[in-house]
Design a protein around this motif. Structure first.
Motif, PDB file in Angstrom:
ATOM      1  N   ALA A   1     -22.987 -10.991 -23.262  1.00 27.10           N
ATOM      2  CA  ALA A   1     -22.524 -12.169 -23.988  1.00 27.10           C
ATOM      3  C   ALA A   1     -22.538 -11.901 -25.488  1.00 27.10           C
ATOM      4  N   ARG A   2     -21.837 -12.748 -26.206  1.00 29.45           N
ATOM      5  CA  ARG A   2     -21.851 -12.635 -27.666  1.00 29.45           C
ATOM      6  C   ARG A   2     -23.278 -12.845 -28.176  1.00 29.45           C
ATOM      7  N   GLU A   3     -23.710 -12.010 -29.094  1.00 31.96           N
ATOM      8  CA  GLU A   3     -25.064 -11.990 -29.644  1.00 31.96           C
ATOM      9  C   GLU A   3     -26.098 -11.560 -28.608  1.00 31.96           C
ATOM     10  N   GLY A   4     -25.633 -11.055 -27.465  1.00 37.28           N
ATOM     11  CA  GLY A   4     -26.567 -10.568 -26.465  1.00 37.28           C
ATOM     12  C   GLY A   4     -27.106  -9.194 -26.822  1.00 37.28           C
ATOM     13  N   ASN A   5     -28.343  -8.902 -26.397  1.00 36.39           N
ATOM     14  CA  ASN A   5     -28.951  -7.605 -26.686  1.00 36.39           C
ATOM     15  C   ASN A   5     -28.243  -6.501 -25.902  1.00 36.39           C
ATOM     16  N   VAL A   6     -27.882  -5.427 -26.588  1.00 35.60           N
ATOM     17  CA  VAL A   6     -27.217  -4.294 -25.942  1.00 35.60           C
ATOM     18  C   VAL A   6     -28.144  -3.086 -25.909  1.00 35.60           C
ATOM     19  N   CYS A   7     -28.691  -2.720 -27.055  1.00 30.94           N
ATOM     20  CA  CYS A   7     -29.540  -1.530 -27.103  1.00 30.94           C
ATOM     21  C   CYS A   7     -30.581  -1.664 -28.202  1.00 30.94           C
ATOM     22  N   MET A   8     -31.499  -0.723 -28.183  1.00 30.44           N
ATOM     23  CA  MET A   8     -32.580  -0.714 -29.149  1.00 30.44           C
ATOM     24  C   MET A   8     -32.744   0.713 -29.664  1.00 30.44           C
ATOM     25  N   VAL A   9     -32.838   0.848 -30.986  1.00 25.80           N
ATOM     26  CA  VAL A   9     -33.038   2.156 -31.611  1.00 25.80           C
ATOM     27  C   VAL A   9     -34.433   2.170 -32.212  1.00 25.80           C
ATOM     28  N   THR A  10     -35.225   3.171 -31.826  1.00 27.86           N
ATOM     29  CA  THR A  10     -36.614   3.242 -32.274  1.00 27.86           C
ATOM     30  C   THR A  10     -36.947   4.643 -32.757  1.00 27.86           C
ATOM     31  N   THR A  11     -37.935   4.722 -33.598  1.00 28.15           N
ATOM     32  CA  THR A  11     -38.369   6.028 -34.097  1.00 28.15           C
ATOM     33  C   THR A  11     -39.236   6.766 -33.093  1.00 28.15           C
ATOM     34  N   ASN A  12     -39.699   6.044 -32.048  1.00 26.47           N
ATOM     35  CA  ASN A  12     -40.543   6.651 -31.012  1.00 26.47           C
ATOM     36  C   ASN A  12     -39.651   7.261 -29.936  1.00 26.47           C
ATOM     37  N   ALA A  13     -39.885   8.521 -29.614  1.00 27.80           N
ATOM     38  CA  ALA A  13     -39.023   9.218 -28.653  1.00 27.80           C
ATOM     39  C   ALA A  13     -39.111   8.600 -27.271  1.00 27.80           C
ATOM     40  N   GLY A  14     -40.291   8.189 -26.854  1.00 29.50           N
ATOM     41  CA  GLY A  14     -40.442   7.636 -25.507  1.00 29.50           C
ATOM     42  C   GLY A  14     -40.004   8.652 -24.465  1.00 29.50           C
ATOM     43  N   SER A  15     -39.398   8.169 -23.395  1.00 27.34           N
ATOM     44  CA  SER A  15     -38.915   9.058 -22.339  1.00 27.34           C
ATOM     45  C   SER A  15     -37.409   9.223 -22.457  1.00 27.34           C
ATOM     46  N   SER A  16     -36.879  10.224 -21.794  1.00 26.00           N
ATOM     47  CA  SER A  16     -35.443  10.486 -21.800  1.00 26.00           C
ATOM     48  C   SER A  16     -35.003  10.782 -20.377  1.00 26.00           C
ATOM     49  N   VAL A  17     -33.708  11.048 -20.225  1.00 30.02           N
ATOM     50  CA  VAL A  17     -33.190  11.389 -18.903  1.00 30.02           C
ATOM     51  C   VAL A  17     -33.842  12.657 -18.373  1.00 30.02           C
ATOM     52  N   GLN A  18     -34.284  13.529 -19.300  1.00 30.18           N
ATOM     53  CA  GLN A  18     -34.922  14.774 -18.874  1.00 30.18           C
ATOM     54  C   GLN A  18     -36.385  14.575 -18.475  1.00 30.18           C
ATOM     55  N   GLY A  19     -36.991  13.431 -18.806  1.00 24.65           N
ATOM     56  CA  GLY A  19     -38.381  13.193 -18.443  1.00 24.65           C
ATOM     57  C   GLY A  19     -39.096  12.382 -19.504  1.00 24.65           C
ATOM     58  N   THR A  20     -40.323  11.999 -19.218  1.00 27.13           N
ATOM     59  CA  THR A  20     -41.109  11.221 -20.167  1.00 27.13           C
ATOM     60  C   THR A  20     -41.707  12.129 -21.226  1.00 27.13           C
ATOM     61  N   ALA A  21     -42.103  11.493 -22.340  1.00 27.44           N
ATOM     62  CA  ALA A  21     -42.641  12.279 -23.449  1.00 27.44           C
ATOM     63  C   ALA A  21     -43.950  12.954 -23.072  1.00 27.44           C
ATOM     64  N   ASP A  22     -44.768  12.316 -22.233  1.00 32.49           N
ATOM     65  CA  ASP A  22     -46.059  12.903 -21.855  1.00 32.49           C
ATOM     66  C   ASP A  22     -45.989  13.703 -20.563  1.00 32.49           C
ATOM     67  N   GLY A  23     -44.786  13.878 -20.019  1.00 27.28           N
ATOM     68  CA  GLY A  23     -44.632  14.687 -18.814  1.00 27.28           C
ATOM     69  C   GLY A  23     -44.830  13.942 -17.526  1.00 27.28           C
ATOM     70  N   SER A  24     -45.181  12.649 -17.583  1.00 23.15           N
ATOM     71  CA  SER A  24     -45.381  11.879 -16.358  1.00 23.15           C
ATOM     72  C   SER A  24     -44.049  11.486 -15.731  1.00 23.15           C
ATOM     73  N   ALA A  25     -44.078  11.113 -14.464  1.00 24.64           N
ATOM     74  CA  ALA A  25     -42.853  10.765 -13.740  1.00 24.64           C
ATOM     75  C   ALA A  25     -42.410   9.356 -14.087  1.00 24.64           C
TER      76      ALA A  25
END
Length: 454
Positions: free
Chosen positions: A91-115
């Motif tokens: 919707a208009r003004e609806g949340n789409v994405c968030m950009v953060t300085t913290n890497a967090g997890s990615s498609v390749q895996g989590t930052a700490d190696g956990s599943a």
């Protein structure tokens, strides 16, 4: 000592007594030779068994997709995660994405190696995509494997985004983040190719080769720079498929207002409005649609098929077709006898009117067609309740084939629905016509009517 007997004549000469078995053997031998020569010298007849069939006249194209869409850029660098799934409505003004300085997890895996944590819905989505791919997969269309890879990548990206956003909500983090909202309602896509602003004015023949086409895909946990693409927003469900046809195809399409298109990847048939335009001397055709856009929101090229004609009936080879002359009689002379309710004509012979009932092989609004063997040339017909007469004599050739089910050539009418290549489709509802599994002469010109076939 031999088995042959010799006799002596009065003048001292001798002669052999004839052997009946030898004479019979020679006679049979000569007969077999004659039969063999006759077989070799005669015209061999081939037949064809009438089959159910269909003929499709169609053309396939690779179309270029135009949409009302735009790429939305981020205002800061960082790691991106998404609130909505790829292909979902926002919707208009609806949340789409968030950009953060913290890497967090990615498609390749989590930052700490956990599943990553997957729930039942995640497994169901993955299973559905794999089963759908398995049902439609064909070795001749190996490129569909990349579509599966893209779909599965989107599912995993959605899972990563959900995990990252949940982690940030639960953690007491001091890291800064920015939430991007949609300026208008629309459908979100996480792929872009730099052609989002293209219109009909940007069309060139080179665009339809797709040889150098490249598409970029965004995924959860990906690091992006400031002012770089964050997502793509498609503002409505209307879309166009533009093709670059040949001159003949362009001429056929220019005469149409709408056409049925088959979207080959999903085997979907849709109705589209047709419009034509020219750019720099090249002819183009645009098909406007309002359905199924979301299924192709990440595609720029699409394979389509236009079915010009599709006929089904009985399939016969053109080589079987022959013509036969029939007497042509005006249809208003055809009457129905009151006593027998049978159709026929009133014939005038020496001032005597006789009702005759020849077989009507074919009939239209103007004429009836009668076998020339069923009625004599010169026969005078009388129109009831009128003094008008008609003299039999005019003929017209009708098309048909020779049926040999009974061992001799019988002419049977055909109504040709469509011709294509070496075959044609004929109606299976023609009176005195062919039926399924009939045997007909393959080369109709090789025999005559009533010839015995052996």
């Amino acid at each position: 000592m031999g088995s042959e007997k010799q006799t002596v004549s009065k003048n001292g000469g001798r002669h052999l007594k004839l052997n009946i078995g030898l004479i019979v053997f020679i006679g049979i031998f000569i007969y077999l030779i004659a039969i063999g020569l006759s077989y070799l010298m005669r015209n061999h007849i081939s037949f064809y068994e009438v089959q159910q069939g269909w003929i499709v006249d169609s053309d396939t194209f690779t179309g270029f997709i135009l949409r009302n869409e735009a790429v939305v850029n981020t205002g800061q660098s960082g790691y991106i995660n998404y609130f909505v799934n790829d292909g979902a409505m926002v919707a208009r003004e609806g949340n789409v994405c968030m950009v953060t300085t913290n890497a967090g997890s990615s498609v390749q895996g989590t930052a700490d190696g956990s599943a990553l944590t997957l729930n039942g819905s995640d497994y169901s989505d993955i299973r559905e995509q794999v089963l759908s791919f398995k049902k439609k997969y064909n070795d001749s269309d190996y490129a569909s494997v990349y579509d599966l890879d893209y779909q599965l990548g989107n599912i995993v990206s959605n899972i990563v985004s959900r995990n990252n956003i949940n982690s940030m909500n639960q953690a007491d983090s001091t890291n800064g983040y920015t939430v991007m909202t949609a300026d208008q309602s629309g459908i979100v896509s996480y792929s872009y190719d730099g052609m989002e602003s293209y219109t009909q004015d940007d069309m060139t023949p080179e665009l339809f080769s797709a040889r150098n086409y490249e598409k970029s895909q965004l995924s959860a946990g990906m690091k992006i720079d400031s002012a770089s693409p964050a997502y793509k927003l498609i503002y409505d469900d209307n879309w166009q498929i533009v093709i670059c046809p040949t001159a003949d195809q362009y001429k056929r399409l220019k005469e149409l207002d709408t056409v049925n298109l088959q979207l080959q990847r999903d085997n979907i048939t849709v109705s589209a409005d047709v419009s034509t335009f020219q750019k720099d001397g090249t002819d183009y055709v645009s098909f406007s649609l309002s359905n199924y856009m979301v299924r192709y929101c990440n595609d720029r090229y699409i394979d389509i098929e236009i079915i010009w004609d599709n006929h089904d009936g009985l399939k016969i080879p053109k080589s079987s077709i022959v013509s036969k002359n029939f007497y042509r009689i005006p249809a208003d002379y055809l009457q129905t006898e009151e006593e027998s309710s049978e159709s026929g004509f009133y014939s005038v012979d020496n001032d005597e009117t006789v009702f005759i009932k020849p077989i009507i092989y074919a009939q239209n609004k103007e004429y009836c067609y009668v076998d020339c063997a069923d009625i004599a040339e010169g026969t005078v017909l009388k129109k009831p309740s009128s003094d008008e007469t008609y003299t039999i004599g005019e003929t017209e050739a009708l098309k048909g084939v020779y049926n040999i089910n009974k061992g001799y050539a019988m002419f049977r009418l055909i109504d040709i629905l469509y011709e294509y290549g070496d075959y044609c489709i004929v109606s299976d509802k023609t009176d005195y016509g062919v039926t399924l599994y009939d045997h007909i002469i393959l080369n109709g010109s090789s025999v005559k009517e009533n010839d015995i076939i052996y």
